[in-house]
Design a protein around this motif. Structure first.
Motif, PDB file in Angstrom:
ATOM      1  N   ARG A 112       0.837  -1.211   0.000  1.00 20.08           N
ATOM      2  CA  ARG A 112       0.000   0.000   0.000  1.00 20.08           C
ATOM      3  C   ARG A 112       0.865   1.252   0.000  1.00 20.08           C
ATOM      4  N   VAL A 113       2.019   1.166   0.658  1.00 14.87           N
ATOM      5  CA  VAL A 113       2.935   2.303   0.695  1.00 14.87           C
ATOM      6  C   VAL A 113       3.549   2.523  -0.684  1.00 14.87           C
ATOM      7  N   GLU A 115       2.124   1.945  -3.475  1.00 13.42           N
ATOM      8  CA  GLU A 115       1.086   2.595  -4.281  1.00 13.42           C
ATOM      9  C   GLU A 115       1.026   4.088  -3.967  1.00 13.42           C
ATOM     10  N   GLU A 116       1.117   4.451  -2.690  1.00 17.65           N
ATOM     11  CA  GLU A 116       1.121   5.864  -2.304  1.00 17.65           C
ATOM     12  C   GLU A 116       2.344   6.580  -2.872  1.00 17.65           C
ATOM     13  N   MET A 117       3.473   5.893  -2.892  1.00 18.52           N
ATOM     14  CA  MET A 117       4.693   6.479  -3.443  1.00 18.52           C
ATOM     15  C   MET A 117       4.530   6.768  -4.931  1.00 18.52           C
ATOM     16  N   THR A 119       1.774   7.325  -6.550  1.00 12.92           N
ATOM     17  CA  THR A 119       0.856   8.462  -6.684  1.00 12.92           C
ATOM     18  C   THR A 119       1.592   9.772  -6.445  1.00 12.92           C
ATOM     19  N   TRP A 120       2.370   9.831  -5.366  1.00 15.28           N
ATOM     20  CA  TRP A 120       3.112  11.051  -5.044  1.00 15.28           C
ATOM     21  C   TRP A 120       4.077  11.401  -6.171  1.00 15.28           C
ATOM     22  N   GLU A 123       2.280  12.729  -9.293  1.00 14.62           N
ATOM     23  CA  GLU A 123       1.772  14.091  -9.094  1.00 14.62           C
ATOM     24  C   GLU A 123       2.889  15.128  -9.094  1.00 14.62           C
ATOM     25  N   SER A 156       6.137  11.164   4.293  1.00  7.12           N
ATOM     26  CA  SER A 156       5.076  11.456   3.325  1.00  7.12           C
ATOM     27  C   SER A 156       4.044  10.343   3.239  1.00  7.12           C
ATOM     28  N   VAL A 157       4.466   9.085   3.383  1.00  5.64           N
ATOM     29  CA  VAL A 157       3.539   7.961   3.242  1.00  5.64           C
ATOM     30  C   VAL A 157       3.130   7.350   4.585  1.00  5.64           C
ATOM     31  N   GLY A 158       3.509   8.001   5.681  1.00  8.98           N
ATOM     32  CA  GLY A 158       3.034   7.573   6.991  1.00  8.98           C
ATOM     33  C   GLY A 158       3.803   6.441   7.654  1.00  8.98           C
TER      34      GLY A 158
END
Length: 177
Positions: A112-113, A115-117, A119-120, A123, A156-158
């Protein structure tokens, strides 16, 4: 102002030159990170070098070890992240770099991290002025490398708390015996 005789071939040539220049600069700053580049593909192996030693929670996966209790250890670096990136012909002026894969050596970053990376990172190209309508854009590879290399992505990704404690790293340890 674009001259009347400016063509798509001119855009392609400009982008090709900008890509070559971006790779050359990145390679000169981080020669060990830049693993390979073809006309359209880039592979980076980015070590995570923390600015200060941090406490890291290591959580073993039970079926990989006889150790089942989490442990906290001080670390100043983490295993590298591997990025496979495709550079479209009109990158960086009209198209973003495409992240094909992000992997963590030793599998220490949860899916999941990752995937967040992605996305970041995707963007970031837009945030740096790149979008199709503006015809602008900046090479983002250096920005991505520094975001990962410095460990900034952990916050950034928690994965990193406000006190600098890294919550979860590791998925396995070798079996004893």
């Amino acid at each position: 102002m674009v001259p009347n005789d400016y063509t798509e071939d001119d855009d392609l040539a400009l982008c090709y030159n900008l890509q070559a220049e971006e790779w050359e600069v990145l390679q000169s700053i981080h020669p060990t990170i830049c693993i390979s580049k073809s006309d359209t593909a880039v592979r980076l192996e980015i070590p995570v070098e923390l600015d200060v030693e941090r406490t890291v929670d290591v959580i073993p996966v039970p079926h990989h070890t006889t150790v089942t209790d989490p442990m906290s250890v001080p670390l100043s670096c983490l295993p590298p992240l591997l990025l496979d990136i495709t550079l479209p012909p009109l990158y960086p002026t009209h198209s973003p770099a495409l992240i094909v894969a992000v992997r963590a050596a030793a599998g220490w970053v949860p899916g999941r991290v990752m995937e967040e990376m992605v996305t970041w990172m995707t963007e970031t190209w837009t945030d740096m002025g790149g979008n199709v309508s503006s015809g602008g854009g900046t090479g983002v590879l250096y920005t991505w490398v520094e975001w990962i290399r410095s460990g900034e992505f952990l916050t950034s990704v928690g994965l990193c708390s406000e006190d600098g404690h890294i919550r979860r790293v590791s998925r396995s340890r070798r079996r004893r015996g």
